[in-house]
Design a protein around this motif. Structure first.
Motif, short mmCIF file in Angstrom:
data_model
loop_
_atom_site.label_atom_id
_atom_site.label_comp_id
_atom_site.label_asym_id
_atom_site.label_seq_id
_atom_site.Cartn_x
_atom_site.Cartn_y
_atom_site.Cartn_z
N GLN B 204 0.85 -0.98 0.17
CA GLN B 204 -0.12 0.12 -0.21
C GLN B 204 0.74 1.28 -0.14
N LEU B 205 2.27 1.16 0.94
CA LEU B 205 2.79 2.41 0.81
C LEU B 205 3.81 3.08 -0.49
N LEU B 206 3.96 1.72 -0.99
CA LEU B 206 4.66 1.49 -2.45
C LEU B 206 3.77 2.01 -3.32
N GLU B 207 2.34 2.56 -3.49
CA GLU B 207 1.33 2.35 -4.13
C GLU B 207 1.31 3.24 -4.19
N LEU B 208 1.41 4.50 -3.12
CA LEU B 208 1.35 5.70 -2.43
C LEU B 208 2.39 6.33 -3.00
N LYS B 209 3.67 5.67 -3.07
CA LYS B 209 4.41 6.03 -3.30
C LYS B 209 4.94 6.79 -5.24
N LYS B 210 4.32 5.34 -5.50
CA LYS B 210 4.61 5.96 -7.36
C LYS B 210 3.51 7.00 -7.21
N TRP B 211 2.58 7.18 -6.63
CA TRP B 211 1.67 8.32 -7.44
C TRP B 211 2.48 9.45 -5.82
N PHE B 212 3.02 9.79 -5.36
CA PHE B 212 4.01 10.86 -5.02
C PHE B 212 4.55 10.95 -5.95
N GLU B 213 5.80 10.42 -6.59
CA GLU B 213 6.03 10.38 -7.46
C GLU B 213 6.49 11.61 -8.58
N VAL B 214 4.68 11.37 -8.84
CA VAL B 214 3.84 12.07 -9.87
C VAL B 214 3.21 13.46 -9.65
N GLN B 215 2.82 13.16 -8.77
CA GLN B 215 1.57 14.05 -8.52
C GLN B 215 1.98 15.15 -7.95
N THR B 216 1.07 16.57 -8.91
CA THR B 216 1.82 17.71 -8.40
C THR B 216 0.36 18.95 -8.42
N ILE B 217 -0.69 18.32 -7.02
CA ILE B 217 -1.64 19.18 -6.77
C ILE B 217 -1.75 19.42 -5.61
N PHE B 218 -0.78 18.69 -4.67
CA PHE B 218 -0.85 19.15 -3.00
C PHE B 218 0.38 19.06 -2.93
N HIS B 219 0.63 19.54 -1.58
CA HIS B 219 1.60 19.02 -0.85
C HIS B 219 1.39 19.36 0.72
N PHE B 220 1.58 18.02 1.03
CA PHE B 220 1.48 17.57 2.44
C PHE B 220 1.40 18.06 3.43
N TYR B 221 1.47 18.91 4.29
CA TYR B 221 2.52 18.95 5.20
C TYR B 221 1.72 18.51 6.54
N SER B 222 2.56 18.16 7.70
CA SER B 222 2.28 18.04 8.95
C SER B 222 1.16 16.44 8.46
N CYS B 223 1.24 15.71 7.40
CA CYS B 223 -0.40 14.72 7.21
C CYS B 223 0.76 13.15 7.80
N SER B 224 -0.52 12.86 8.28
CA SER B 224 -0.06 11.43 8.78
C SER B 224 0.05 10.12 7.92
N VAL B 225 0.81 9.17 7.80
CA VAL B 225 0.25 7.91 7.43
C VAL B 225 -0.25 7.26 8.24
N LEU B 226 -1.57 6.69 8.39
CA LEU B 226 -1.80 5.76 9.73
C LEU B 226 -2.30 3.93 9.24
N MET B 227 -1.23 3.78 10.25
CA MET B 227 -1.18 1.53 9.90
C MET B 227 -2.32 1.51 10.61
#
Lengths: 297, 297
Positions: B204-227
């Motif tokens: 799941q984290l790797l799927e998110l990583k793939k998106w973060f490598e290309v998304q230029t919509i949002f910058h997420f400051y102080s945001c958390s990953v909940l496991m």
């Protein structure tokens, strides 16, 4: 015997009696060893890099070859001074076009002194480091070894680019129609030969990225990616660009203490995204169309 | 009708008359809308996320479902107050074990106020954010819905872990032999079922990583990953852990302005490396052997 390097685009430059790097005709680059601890830190880094078996060979080639240190006559006329002896990474190029990009949104090691951190943080905030994850420290486009540079924008302009302007600068870096007239839309005609292809700059950056995703040896603060290519041969129709990536400037490398270099990796991924965008930009009417020019806003 | 959420491990908690989130029996999570602009920023983020066609469906599922806002009686007894209505992401779990990890070495937006930046920078420097690229904001291991938590370390301890200790905490999170006795080496016996596998946390984290490598919509400051995962079923021998990753806390999301979120991506890659290490750690004599315990130094 020693000369001032023509193709240096960032850092202290050895002209007008200033202390700076020198080169010789045998492909060596002599970097003055700074007294404030940075020189010894850089030597320590190169020594550790040379001997650390955890650094794979395919990664080792992204660093200039380290040839020890030597006392030579310094460029500022202060007599014999110790210099780091490195491979001159552009010595085999006829007329290298060069871009120096300082990677990472943070250029300071958490262990640095308060005054140093304050100075760096200010610079990071005033430049594109914080927003883009990197800042362009310098660039020089050269077409032929006889010509002066085709394009060498000022550092102030380069260091604080917004995303669209960074894309524009990267596009111009690989365009044939670059002149001092800023209003010409770049054609990106060299993009596929410089950024693209199996040995192009993008592939080299992706290879580095893979290593940075796992390496927990070094944290590279204030280190640069140098991108080099031979523009003259492309202008003459050759398909070989000599596209090269090197990492340079290791005066602020720190022990990774068990974590990957998330700061460098993040900035590297950001640069990779920009270069991918330039490479994938659709070309319309002979111009690459991958950014909004200012008048379109 | 409204209750204090049992499984919240970070952030303001609605107990002892303090203003905090509430839940209901229908799977809703009510988050008080903070007056200082953060509440409206978080609503703006969820609204934009819901309607932005650039966010792919496989990524959308990593965010709690947004159900608008509603005035309900606040937990501090101050009467009807506006609340964000979100999906309660742990409502379908019998006894969820939860870890909240704030991602990014920098928790502040460059556009924030000087006083806010100063406060965040201090916290980032005093925690593992700067060194590891993330800090653990809270965690709770629960074995059965009847038991109290098996393990819930204090926030002070969690927020400033060195790399080895972060690995140890992540190992304990997926071990069967966790108790209040800190000296027991974790067995990592649930690692393959929680972190590993095709629907495990790493994937799941790797799927998110793939998106973060290309998304230029949002910058997420102080945001958390909940496991999150269901520990009880694993203790009983089930192979299904219900391993879940969600992104939470969007009061400091900023416009990406054309660049990827290199700060979040770097921290995410660092977390991924730690989780991969726990997953790949060789198990010796029933204990996973992926870190140096303090007495080995």
């Amino acid at each position: 015997m020693f000369k001032i390097p023509e193709h240096q685009v960032a850092g202290h430059q050895a002209k007008d009696g200033v202390l700076g790097p020198l080169i010789d005709d045998s492909g060596n680059f002599y970097k003055p060893l700074q007294n404030d601890g940075r020189g010894s830190k850089e030597i320590a880094f190169y020594t550790s890099l040379s001997s650390d078996p955890r650094v794979p060979d395919n990664i080792r080639r992204y660093f200039p070859i380290f040839r020890g240190s030597k006392a030579i006559n310094a460029s500022d006329g202060s007599g014999l001074q110790p210099h780091l002896v490195l491979e001159d990474v552009v010595s085999s190029y006829q007329s290298p076009s060069v871009m120096d990009i300082k990677i990472g949104s943070r250029t300071w090691d958490p262990q640095a002194s308060e005054s140093y951190i304050e100075k760096c943080l200010k610079k990071d905030r005033e430049s594109s480091s914080l927003t883009l994850g990197f800042r362009i420290s310098g660039l020089k486009l050269v077409t032929s070894s006889k010509d002066a540079s085709v394009w060498q924008p000022g550092r102030k302009f380069l260091q604080n680019l917004a995303a669209n302007d960074a894309k524009l600068v990267l596009s111009r870096f690989v365009s044939s129609n670059v002149s001092s007239n800023d209003n010409i839309h770049p054609d990106c005609s060299f993009a596929s030969k410089v950024f693209g292809g199996p040995s192009g700059i993008l592939e080299q950056l992706l290879e580095l990225k893979k290593w940075f995703e796992v390496q927990t040896i070094f944290h590279f603060y204030s280190c640069s990616v140098l991108m080099v290519y031979e523009r003259e041969s492309l202008m003459k129709g050759s398909s070989s660009s000599g596209a090269l990536v090197k990492l340079v400037d290791f005066a602020h490398v720190a022990d990774a203490k068990g974590a990957i270099d998330h700061n460098f990796l993040g900035g590297l991924c950001s640069l990779i995204k920009f270069i991918s965008d330039v490479l994938e930009a659709p070309v319309e009417n002979g111009f690459c169309n991958n950014y909004c020019s200012k008048d379109e806003h």
